[in-house]
Structures are given as structure tokens and as C-alpha cells.
Write a protein that holds these residues in place. Structure first.
Motif, PDB file in Angstrom:
ATOM      1  N   GLN A 244       0.813  -1.223   0.000  1.00  0.00           N
ATOM      2  CA  GLN A 244       0.000   0.000   0.000  1.00  0.00           C
ATOM      3  C   GLN A 244       0.842   1.266   0.000  1.00  0.00           C
ATOM      4  O   GLN A 244       0.327   2.371  -0.202  1.00  0.00           O
ATOM      5  CB  GLN A 244      -0.909   0.030   1.242  1.00  0.00           C
ATOM      6  N   VAL A 245       2.142   1.112   0.227  1.00  0.00           N
ATOM      7  CA  VAL A 245       3.048   2.259   0.294  1.00  0.00           C
ATOM      8  C   VAL A 245       3.771   2.418  -1.039  1.00  0.00           C
ATOM      9  O   VAL A 245       4.208   1.438  -1.633  1.00  0.00           O
ATOM     10  CB  VAL A 245       4.082   2.071   1.428  1.00  0.00           C
ATOM     11  N   SER A 246       3.906   3.649  -1.494  1.00  0.00           N
ATOM     12  CA  SER A 246       4.686   3.930  -2.699  1.00  0.00           C
ATOM     13  C   SER A 246       6.101   4.284  -2.257  1.00  0.00           C
ATOM     14  O   SER A 246       6.396   5.435  -1.903  1.00  0.00           O
ATOM     15  CB  SER A 246       4.063   5.084  -3.486  1.00  0.00           C
ATOM     16  N   VAL A 247       6.986   3.293  -2.246  1.00  0.00           N
ATOM     17  CA  VAL A 247       8.337   3.476  -1.731  1.00  0.00           C
ATOM     18  C   VAL A 247       9.211   4.157  -2.787  1.00  0.00           C
ATOM     19  O   VAL A 247       9.311   3.685  -3.921  1.00  0.00           O
ATOM     20  CB  VAL A 247       8.958   2.125  -1.311  1.00  0.00           C
ATOM     21  N   GLN A 248       9.831   5.243  -2.391  1.00  0.00           N
ATOM     22  CA  GLN A 248      10.695   6.017  -3.281  1.00  0.00           C
ATOM     23  C   GLN A 248      12.148   5.645  -2.999  1.00  0.00           C
ATOM     24  O   GLN A 248      12.700   5.984  -1.955  1.00  0.00           O
ATOM     25  CB  GLN A 248      10.483   7.513  -3.051  1.00  0.00           C
ATOM     26  N   HIS A 249      12.774   4.948  -3.939  1.00  0.00           N
ATOM     27  CA  HIS A 249      14.129   4.460  -3.730  1.00  0.00           C
ATOM     28  C   HIS A 249      15.179   5.565  -3.809  1.00  0.00           C
ATOM     29  O   HIS A 249      16.186   5.507  -3.115  1.00  0.00           O
ATOM     30  CB  HIS A 249      14.468   3.387  -4.769  1.00  0.00           C
ATOM     31  N   GLU A 250      14.972   6.537  -4.668  1.00  0.00           N
ATOM     32  CA  GLU A 250      16.000   7.541  -4.944  1.00  0.00           C
ATOM     33  C   GLU A 250      15.647   8.885  -4.329  1.00  0.00           C
ATOM     34  O   GLU A 250      15.613   9.913  -5.003  1.00  0.00           O
ATOM     35  CB  GLU A 250      16.201   7.685  -6.456  1.00  0.00           C
ATOM     36  N   ARG A 251      15.384   8.893  -3.036  1.00  0.00           N
ATOM     37  CA  ARG A 251      15.044  10.144  -2.365  1.00  0.00           C
ATOM     38  C   ARG A 251      15.781  10.249  -1.038  1.00  0.00           C
ATOM     39  O   ARG A 251      15.931   9.259  -0.314  1.00  0.00           O
ATOM     40  CB  ARG A 251      13.529  10.214  -2.105  1.00  0.00           C
ATOM     41  N   ILE A 252      16.224  11.432  -0.692  1.00  0.00           N
ATOM     42  CA  ILE A 252      16.841  11.684   0.609  1.00  0.00           C
ATOM     43  C   ILE A 252      15.765  11.680   1.690  1.00  0.00           C
ATOM     44  O   ILE A 252      15.938  11.101   2.755  1.00  0.00           O
ATOM     45  CB  ILE A 252      17.578  13.037   0.606  1.00  0.00           C
ATOM     46  N   TYR A 253      14.676  12.368   1.414  1.00  0.00           N
ATOM     47  CA  TYR A 253      13.516  12.309   2.304  1.00  0.00           C
ATOM     48  C   TYR A 253      12.268  12.568   1.488  1.00  0.00           C
ATOM     49  O   TYR A 253      12.321  13.095   0.369  1.00  0.00           O
ATOM     50  CB  TYR A 253      13.634  13.294   3.478  1.00  0.00           C
ATOM     51  N   VAL A 254      11.136  12.180   2.042  1.00  0.00           N
ATOM     52  CA  VAL A 254       9.848  12.336   1.364  1.00  0.00           C
ATOM     53  C   VAL A 254       8.885  13.015   2.323  1.00  0.00           C
ATOM     54  O   VAL A 254       8.757  12.611   3.490  1.00  0.00           O
ATOM     55  CB  VAL A 254       9.273  10.971   0.930  1.00  0.00           C
ATOM     56  N   HIS A 255       8.203  14.021   1.836  1.00  0.00           N
ATOM     57  CA  HIS A 255       7.178  14.730   2.611  1.00  0.00           C
ATOM     58  C   HIS A 255       5.834  14.487   1.937  1.00  0.00           C
ATOM     59  O   HIS A 255       5.618  14.913   0.802  1.00  0.00           O
ATOM     60  CB  HIS A 255       7.505  16.229   2.638  1.00  0.00           C
ATOM     61  N   ASP A 256       4.959  13.773   2.616  1.00  0.00           N
ATOM     62  CA  ASP A 256       3.634  13.472   2.080  1.00  0.00           C
ATOM     63  C   ASP A 256       2.603  13.772   3.159  1.00  0.00           C
ATOM     64  O   ASP A 256       2.384  12.980   4.084  1.00  0.00           O
ATOM     65  CB  ASP A 256       3.550  12.002   1.650  1.00  0.00           C
ATOM     66  N   GLY A 257       1.984  14.934   3.066  1.00  0.00           N
ATOM     67  CA  GLY A 257       1.017  15.342   4.080  1.00  0.00           C
ATOM     68  C   GLY A 257       1.705  15.550   5.423  1.00  0.00           C
ATOM     69  O   GLY A 257       2.774  16.165   5.507  1.00  0.00           O
ATOM     70  N   PRO A 258       1.133  15.005   6.505  1.00  0.00           N
ATOM     71  CA  PRO A 258       1.746  15.175   7.824  1.00  0.00           C
ATOM     72  C   PRO A 258       2.868  14.180   8.104  1.00  0.00           C
ATOM     73  O   PRO A 258       3.435  14.168   9.194  1.00  0.00           O
ATOM     74  CB  PRO A 258       0.567  14.937   8.777  1.00  0.00           C
ATOM     75  N   VAL A 259       3.199  13.345   7.128  1.00  0.00           N
ATOM     76  CA  VAL A 259       4.192  12.289   7.318  1.00  0.00           C
ATOM     77  C   VAL A 259       5.459  12.611   6.522  1.00  0.00           C
ATOM     78  O   VAL A 259       5.409  12.903   5.333  1.00  0.00           O
ATOM     79  CB  VAL A 259       3.622  10.918   6.885  1.00  0.00           C
ATOM     80  N   TRP A 260       6.587  12.557   7.220  1.00  0.00           N
ATOM     81  CA  TRP A 260       7.893  12.751   6.599  1.00  0.00           C
ATOM     82  C   TRP A 260       8.715  11.494   6.877  1.00  0.00           C
ATOM     83  O   TRP A 260       8.751  11.010   8.007  1.00  0.00           O
ATOM     84  CB  TRP A 260       8.636  13.939   7.189  1.00  0.00           C
TER      85      TRP A 260
END
Length: 331
Positions: free
Chosen positions: A155-171
Motif C-alpha cells: 500500500q506504500v509507494s516506496v521512493q528508492h532515490e530520495r533523501i527524504y519524502v514529505h507526504d502530508g503530515p508524514v515525513w
């Protein structure tokens, strides 16, 4: 007659409660890095943050490096209202115990609706996933376990090539030291770019990478296969982008003939000197495009390009779009 509040008192905002959650087997940098960032932010802007180091039991935490973190509080001793929760990562056994034996995921699911930001460093993302907080969102974790997180939580869209991900209230952030960059992004979100950059300078970071940068830097990957002499040269190039970085100049620096140097560099790094230099200059320009409002002329000069035309041609080769389009649309 009651005393009227001073103007500064009226404007005062209560300090935000920032919680770093650790557990036995935690990676110490996952805790110490963000803690250092927030403590320096509090020193610069007193009254901004109250930092808490918490553990499931409130006892001292034994890190995976053998260091002990004393003075932690239990999850139940935390304030009722939290601003930001940061779940650190660590070794697999420690993460599993935190989730299944100590109920950290259940606790996190309970506090999330009343917390402004829920974040993780490295494998701390697995705790967020177990709490159901990453479902339907983009997220990242350490590059070694991105595929594992994706397989365990489709159910999670895992981003392999990212230092960090900000999606709504979740970082969520990638591995280990990227927790520092995540914390700096959180501080920038709260207190502004200038504060974040001053902390980065205080911590002597070589550069502040953007969220979209790959977890493994190109410089590090090139250094992994290079000889000691060329490893040092690669590191020097990254901090001298405005210098003459022609094959002839670089060859002279390592006391090799230009032909021998070019062949050795390509053989050891898998990349020609010219291509590596251009990639480093483009990466520097990317940073400046994201983090400043400088003109392209100034960015071209600072990142080592001889002209705006050279900057634009390099961007088209690498990104298939102009620097302005990159700035407008992000990476």
C-alpha cells in the motif's frame, strides 16, 4: 489592577514538543543527528522547541554501536499533545522488538491523529508502516531495505532515490545521516531557510542536499572504485567547481600525463573526467536553483559554468529541460 501583557509576550508561541523515539539496537546517528539540529535551532531561536528522547520503557537505550543513551523518558511520560514525533531506525531485531514486543506501532497510531508531524529516520519507516501511517502515501527508507518495505507493505509507494519524502503530515528519510537533512527540512518548515542554512554551516555539512537527490551520492560511488590518489582528487573537485577542471589541469594536480590520467580516471571510476566534472557542476546548480532566487548568471558562475549557455546546455543533456523549467517544476 492586573498587569497587561507586554507586546512580545502576546506574540509568544509555546515551544513545540519534539520527540525522538529510540529503542535497543537503535542507530545512534539517527538520534544524535536530528537532536543536534533541533538543539541548535533552539539555541538560535529560544523558545521554539522542547526536545524529548523517549524509549518504550523509559530505561537507558543500548545502541547498535554499544553506546548507551541515558535519561530517556517512557512513551507514557510524554506530554499529551506533541508537535513532531521522529522514530529513529536501527538493526532489524531492534525494530521488530519495538513493534511487536513494546507496542510502539500501536502507540504511534494512537498519537498520530493529535500530532502535527509524524516522521522517521532510516528503518524507523517500518514502525510507521506497521502503524498504518504510510498506507496510500509516498515514503522512503534506507536504500538496502526499500524493496523489503515495498514487499511487506504494498500500500506504500516506496521512493528508492530520495533523501527524504514529505507526504502530508508524514515525513520519512533515507538512511542514517539523511536524518540530519530531514531535521533541517523540518526546521526550515518551522523557522525558515536562513535558520536551517546557519545550522547546516554550524554542523559543517559539505552541502545541503534536496529531498529529490539520490541516497548514494555520485561522488561516493565514484570514490568506491578509485585509487587513493583519484579518491582525493574526486573529493577536491566537488569543492573547487569554479577552478580550471580541464583534463590537463586535473592531470597536473595528480602528477600524471593528460592521456594517462584520462584513461586511469575512466577505468577506475567508470566515468570520463569531463563528464564527472559536468555532473558535479549540474548538481551544485540544482542546489542553488532549489534553495535560492539567484539569477542564472550568478548560479552559472558559482557552480563553475563559464556562461548561462553552458549551464543550460548541461541541464538539457542531464534533465532534458532548462534550468528555469527545473526550478519551476522541481526535480
Amino acid at each position: 489592577m492586573p498587569r497587561l501583557p507586554h507586546k512580545d509576550e502576546e506574540a509568544a508561541v509555546p515551544a513545540s514538543d519534539i520527540v525522538l523515539v529510540a529503542f535497543d539496537g537503535v542507530e545512534p546517528i539517527d538520534v544524535a543527528g536530528p537532536a543536534s539540529v533541533f538543539s541548535k535551532a533552539e539555541s538560535m531561536r529560544p523558545g521554539s522547541y522542547r526536545l524529548h528522547i523517549a524509549s518504550p520503557t523509559g530505561h537507558a537505550v543500548l545502541t547498535n554501536a554499544g553506546l548507551s543513551l541515558a535519561g530517556t523518558c517512557s512513551l507514557q511520560q510524554l506530554p499529551a499533545t506533541l508537535d513532531t514525533v521522529i522514530v529513529a531506525g536501527g538493526e532489524e531485531a531492534g525494530v521488530r522488538a519495538a513493534i511487536f514486543e513494546h507496542g510502539m506501532a500501536a502507540w504511534l497510531a494512537g498519537v498520530a491523529p493529535h500530532t502535527r508531524r509524524i516522521t522517521s529516520v532510516c528503518t524507523g519507516a517500518f514502525v510507521l508502516a506497521a502503524a498504518g501511517l504510510l498506507d496510500g502515501r509516498q515514503a522512503t527508507t534506507h536504500w538496502r531495505v526499500c524493496d523489503l518495505l515495498q514487499s511487506m507493505r504494498p500500500q506504500v509507494s516506496v521512493q528508492h532515490e530520495r533523501i527524504y519524502v514529505h507526504d502530508g503530515p508524514v515525513w520519512t528519510s533515507a538512511g542514517v545521516t539523511t536524518g540530519i537533512e530531514l531535521a533541517l527540512a523540518l526546521v526550515e518548515d518551522d523557522l525558515g531557510h536562513e535558520v536551517s542554512m546557519e545550522i547546516a554551516r554550524t554542523l559543517a555539512l559539505p552541502m545541503l542536499r534536496g529531498a529529490e537527490q539520490p541516497q548514494l551520492s555520485q561522488t561516493l560511488q565514484v570514490q568506491a572504485t578509485a585509487s587513493h590518489r583519484l579518491r582525493e582528487l574526486v573529493a577536491w573537485i566537488a569543492t573547487h567547481l569554479q577552478d580550471d577542471l580541464s583534463v590537463e589541469a586535473l592531470a597536473q594536480r595528480v602528477q600524471m600525463s593528460p592521456r594517462h590520467f584520462a584513461r586511469a580516471f575512466a577505468a577506475e571510476t567508470g566515468c570520463t573526467p569531463a563528464r564527472f566534472v559536468e555532473q558535479q557542476r549540474v548538481a551544485a546548480a540544482e542546489q542553488l536553483l532549489r534553495q535560492t532566487q539567484w539569477t542564472q548568471e550568478r548560479i552559472a558562475s558559482r557552480s563553475g559554468f563559464g556562461s548561462v549557455d553552458a549551464l543550460q546546455r548541461a541541464f538539457v543533456r542531464r534533465h532534458r529541460r532548462t534550468p528555469q523549467a527545473y526550478r519551476d517544476g522541481g526535480a
